[in-house]
Design an enzyme around this catalytic site. Structure first.
Site, mmCIF file in Angstrom:
data_model
loop_
_atom_site.group_PDB
_atom_site.id
_atom_site.type_symbol
_atom_site.label_atom_id
_atom_site.label_comp_id
_atom_site.label_asym_id
_atom_site.label_seq_id
_atom_site.Cartn_x
_atom_site.Cartn_y
_atom_site.Cartn_z
ATOM 1 C CE LYS A 81 -3.497 2.367 2.839
ATOM 2 N NZ LYS A 81 -4.226 2.346 4.133
ATOM 3 C CB SER A 156 -7.318 4.409 3.316
ATOM 4 O OG SER A 156 -6.450 3.883 4.303
ATOM 5 C CB SER A 180 -7.597 2.054 6.565
ATOM 6 O OG SER A 180 -8.145 3.343 6.565
#
Length: 466
Positions: A81, A156, A180
């Site tokens: 990520k 996220s 997230s």
């Protein structure tokens, strides 16, 4: 053969590497080929470095040939990520305002993966500075859900969840400051664990103890394997707890017999979808059948929302406090509204919010004297349209209004997982399993029980069509 490789677990990959039946080079070839098929629709990757991936895979293949793997993930492709630093790659965090120069060092979790031999080849999309529970923003556009391309994968860590769900990688990293990891796990039909704060070493940021590094996988055991790697010590995190040497794979099949488990359909927050709540029942029934004592409880945590709003606003305002007018104008409009609203916050307001956070932690500490685990829906709704911040601005003005069951456990620093437990109208739903501090092993055991009962073997249509 290639399609089979795309759906192997990390554990099966390394078993075959050790047996000489498979090469990390073959796995990466299949990974990249599948990525090129599905990513034009998903938009889950913001950086692709095929030469590095091929070099790392070839080096891993040679180590396996010599019988000298670096660790339990040697040769396994892992997507990173883009909130974490990877030496040699820029860290954009979904923003036009961040530097394009390469990072000089790895984030602690990335360093552990590199030491274990994982193969890096891409970074995954995230909303700007990870500020909301979906994945779209000014730098990378809209990331989409593999189960329904018109829907969001959540966020996220949405890009990471989409790649795992679509069969591109068995593991992808994420971060969880308000849900997230768990939000996209639920929306995308994969498993995600937020460990207790301090268990996984990380760089300390403005969100302080809210933010935890972790990852997503297609099954519980792969996440346990990932925990074995990520929890290894890193001297750069002075807030990490001492390394305990736990093997999180050990005892996964230990069951839940005798556990006292609480079930709350809403934690006192309104607005959940009754079909999603009803969809939790097969998982609850599986835990009861396995010997757990499950009781519905009246637990109301809705009064904690003002605490979250203050800390979340202050944390993100701190991220952009030195920005000039041009940089502020380049921000996601929703993020700009958030930081502007926090600009006049007083020190006493922030201190009061931290006092509220401590009080909530005490409330849950007392709660777990009576219950080993707490169950809730991870998200009380299914994935909504991609590219919007909220499914209904009247009912859910902010992201934390439609995901009220995840962020309380960032405030309390507790471990929590989202385990897939079925579908509602073709969209995945997840059961959240919350434990007291440092109870990751119990959460993983309960997650395995749910996984065994609820696994369908279904794959998103995008992977079948590709």
């Amino acid at each position: 053969m290639a399609d089979e490789l795309n759906w192997l677990s990390a554990r099966e990959m390394t078993r075959r590497f050790a047996a000489g039946e498979l090469s990390p080079v073959d796995v990466l070839d299949a990974t990249l080929a599948h990525l090129h098929r599905v990513n034009p629709a998903l938009n889950a990757v913001c950086l692709l470095d095929e030469p590095l991936g091929r070099r790392m895979a070839a080096e891993s293949a040679e180590r396996w040939r010599r019988g000298e793997p670096l660790g339990p993930l040697d040769g396994v492709p892992v997507a990173i990520k883009d909130t974490a630093h990877v030496a040699g790659w820029p860290t954009r965090i979904g923003s036009h305002t961040t530097p394009t120069a390469p990072s000089a060092e790895d984030t602690p979790g990335v360093a552990r993966l590199r030491e274990a031999g994982a193969v890096f080849f891409c970074k995954t999309t995230t909303p700007e500075f990870g500020w909301k529970g979906i994945t779209h923003g000014p730098l990378t556009g809209i990331t989409r859900n593999p189960w329904d391309l018109s829907r969001t994968p959540g966020g996220s860590s949405g890009g990471s969840a989409a790649l795992v769900a679509a069969g591109v990688v068995p593991l992808a990293t994420g971060g969880d400051g308000g849900g997230s990891i768990r939000i996209p796990a639920a929306f995308s039909g994969v498993f995600g664990l937020k460990a207790s704060y301090g268990v996984v070493p990380n760089f300390l940021g403005p969100m302080g103890p809210l933010a935890v590094y972790g990852g997503l996988s297609r099954d519980v055991a792969d996440s346990a394997l990932l925990m074995n790697v990520l929890t290894r010590p890193d001297a750069r995190d002075s807030f990490a707890i001492p390394f305990r040497g736990i093997d999180y794979l050990d005892g996964l099949d230990g069951g839940v017999a005798g556990l006292r488990i609480a079930w709350s359909p809403d934690l006192g927050f309104p607005g959940g979808d009754p079909a999603v709540v009803a969809g939790m029942q097969p998982a609850i029934d599986a835990l009861i059948k396995a010997g757990a004592d499950v009781k519905q409880v009246d637990l109301d945590l809705s009064g904690a929302q003002p605490t979250l709003e203050v800390i979340w606003g202050a944390s993100h305002a701190a991220l952009v406090r030195d920005f000039d007018g041009a940089k502020l104008a380049a921000l996601d409009p929703g993020l700009l509204r958030l930081v502007v609203s926090a600009q006049d916050m007083s020190a006493s307001e922030l201190q009061a919010a931290h006092a509220g956070m401590r009080a909530l932690s005490q409330t849950m500490h007392a709660f777990h004297r009576d219950y080993d685990l707490l169950l809730t829906p991870t998200i009380p709704i299914t994935a909504f349209a991609a590219g919007i911040d909220t499914p209904d601005a009247a009912r859910f003005p902010q992201w934390f209004d439609w995901t009220p069951l995840t962020w309380p456990f960032n405030l309390t620093r507790q471990p929590a997982a989202s385990v897939p437990c079925g579908f509602v109208e073709g969209l995945p739903i997840g059961l959240q399993i919350v434990g007291p501090m440092f109870a990751e092993e119990i959460i993983l055991r309960a997650s395995c029980c749910v996984e065994q009962a609820c696994a369908t073997g279904a794959r998103p249509a995008i992977s079948a069509a590709s």
